[in-house]
Structures are given as C-alpha cells and as structure tokens.
Design a protein around this motif. Structure first.
Motif, mmCIF file in Angstrom:
data_model
loop_
_atom_site.group_PDB
_atom_site.id
_atom_site.type_symbol
_atom_site.label_atom_id
_atom_site.label_comp_id
_atom_site.label_asym_id
_atom_site.label_seq_id
_atom_site.Cartn_x
_atom_site.Cartn_y
_atom_site.Cartn_z
ATOM 1 N N PHE A 54 -47.367 6.996 30.662
ATOM 2 C CA PHE A 54 -48.553 7.702 30.199
ATOM 3 C C PHE A 54 -48.292 9.194 30.016
ATOM 4 O O PHE A 54 -48.825 9.810 29.102
ATOM 5 N N ALA A 55 -47.481 9.772 30.877
ATOM 6 C CA ALA A 55 -47.168 11.197 30.751
ATOM 7 C C ALA A 55 -46.362 11.471 29.489
ATOM 8 O O ALA A 55 -46.523 12.518 28.865
ATOM 9 N N VAL A 56 -45.516 10.537 29.124
ATOM 10 C CA VAL A 56 -44.708 10.709 27.904
ATOM 11 C C VAL A 56 -45.562 10.476 26.667
ATOM 12 O O VAL A 56 -45.530 11.259 25.712
ATOM 13 N N SER A 57 -46.332 9.404 26.670
ATOM 14 C CA SER A 57 -47.080 9.032 25.469
ATOM 15 C C SER A 57 -48.365 9.828 25.281
ATOM 16 O O SER A 57 -48.892 9.877 24.163
ATOM 17 N N ALA A 58 -48.887 10.462 26.317
ATOM 18 C CA ALA A 58 -50.123 11.235 26.189
ATOM 19 C C ALA A 58 -49.966 12.358 25.169
ATOM 20 O O ALA A 58 -50.889 12.638 24.399
ATOM 21 N N PHE A 59 -48.821 12.982 25.152
ATOM 22 C CA PHE A 59 -48.559 14.073 24.201
ATOM 23 C C PHE A 59 -48.667 13.566 22.773
ATOM 24 O O PHE A 59 -49.395 14.125 21.951
ATOM 25 N N THR A 60 -47.922 12.505 22.466
ATOM 26 C CA THR A 60 -47.877 11.987 21.095
ATOM 27 C C THR A 60 -49.238 11.469 20.656
ATOM 28 O O THR A 60 -49.676 11.738 19.534
ATOM 29 N N LEU A 61 -49.899 10.736 21.518
ATOM 30 C CA LEU A 61 -51.206 10.183 21.179
ATOM 31 C C LEU A 61 -52.214 11.298 20.890
ATOM 32 O O LEU A 61 -52.944 11.251 19.885
ATOM 33 N N ARG A 110 -50.165 16.997 29.612
ATOM 34 C CA ARG A 110 -49.359 16.557 28.460
ATOM 35 C C ARG A 110 -50.253 16.286 27.250
ATOM 36 O O ARG A 110 -49.897 16.615 26.131
ATOM 37 N N ALA A 111 -51.441 15.718 27.487
ATOM 38 C CA ALA A 111 -52.378 15.500 26.387
ATOM 39 C C ALA A 111 -52.851 16.840 25.817
ATOM 40 O O ALA A 111 -52.947 17.004 24.595
ATOM 41 N N LEU A 112 -53.103 17.802 26.684
ATOM 42 C CA LEU A 112 -53.510 19.132 26.239
ATOM 43 C C LEU A 112 -52.386 19.803 25.439
ATOM 44 O O LEU A 112 -52.641 20.480 24.446
ATOM 45 N N GLY A 114 -50.255 18.176 23.619
ATOM 46 C CA GLY A 114 -50.280 17.494 22.326
ATOM 47 C C GLY A 114 -51.383 18.020 21.427
ATOM 48 O O GLY A 114 -51.182 18.203 20.221
ATOM 49 N N ILE A 115 -52.549 18.283 22.010
ATOM 50 C CA ILE A 115 -53.652 18.854 21.238
ATOM 51 C C ILE A 115 -53.255 20.222 20.699
ATOM 52 O O ILE A 115 -53.468 20.534 19.529
ATOM 53 N N ALA A 116 -52.664 21.046 21.557
ATOM 54 C CA ALA A 116 -52.226 22.380 21.125
ATOM 55 C C ALA A 116 -51.154 22.282 20.049
ATOM 56 O O ALA A 116 -51.185 23.018 19.062
ATOM 57 N N CYS A 117 -50.234 21.363 20.224
ATOM 58 C CA CYS A 117 -49.124 21.238 19.273
ATOM 59 C C CYS A 117 -49.577 20.654 17.936
ATOM 60 O O CYS A 117 -48.923 20.866 16.925
#
Length: 126
Positions: A54-61, A110-112, A114-117
């Motif tokens: 989940f930590a890895v995929s949260a960014f991409t999702l 990590r999700a945050l 991804g949102i920023a990126c």
C-alpha cells in the motif's frame, strides 16, 4: 514565395529550464525512492508484504487519480502557482513520510506525495 513564419511561444530562460528539469526529476525520484529500502521500512513499521504494498502503490494511485484535477488547476490558477504549491506540498509530504512511525501514516504521506507530484507534468508542459 514562402509564407511568413509566425513566432512560436517564447522559450523560457536557462534557469527556468533547470527548475523545470529538477521538478520533473524530483517527481521521478519521489515515486521510486521507496523501492530500495522497502524491506528496512517494512521491518521498522512492522508491516507485512501485503501492508507495505500500500505504501508503494498509494503514490501511483493518487497521482493517476489527481492528474485531471492538476491539469484543471494549472489552467485556472496558472502553472507557476500550481508548480510552486505542489513542490511545497511534496516537501511536507516527504518530511511526513520520513517521520512515519505507523504504516497508515506512511501510506497517507505517500498518497499526498502522489497528489503533489500529479501537478508536475501539466505545470511543466504549460
């Protein structure tokens, strides 16, 4: 007789190229930086393989889901504001991820990230 050439958009000055390139590289680095120490992170957070995924995929999702919103924001607010805001958010999320002591918090950071990126590609392209 050839048609007169119309001038295209002005190219950004040299320092702007460096900033845009660094912003793009930061996004790539942020998305993959967790891969090398993944086992150390999982051990430190007492997370199993299915949890650490989940930590890895949260960014991409998060990046995929928020890309349309980021493009819309660039058109409405301007790419400069969106890029600066996303870089600031990325730094805060990276600090939060580095200070994570629980898996759920790492996943959220990590999700945050991804949102920023998600704002980097449309901001750099515009």
């Amino acid at each position: 007789m050839s048609a007169p050439k119309t001038p295209g958009p002005a190219a950004p000055p040299g320092p702007a190229y460096v900033v845009l390139l660094a912003s793009s590289a930061l996004g790539t680095l942020t998305s993959t930086i967790i891969s090398a120490p993944i086992n150390v992170i999982a051990d430190a957070l007492d997370a199993g393989p299915s949890g650490i995924v989940f930590a890895v995929s949260a960014f991409t999702l998060a990046m995929v889901l928020f890309s349309p919103v980021a493009g819309w924001a660039c058109e409405r607010l301007g790419p400069h504001r969106v890029l600066v805001g996303s870089l600031g958010l990325m730094v805060l999320a990276q600090l939060g991820a580095a200070c994570s002591h629980q898996l759920w918090f790492l996943v959220a950071m990590r999700a945050l990230q991804g949102i920023a990126c998600s704002a980097t590609p449309p901001a750099v392209q515009q």
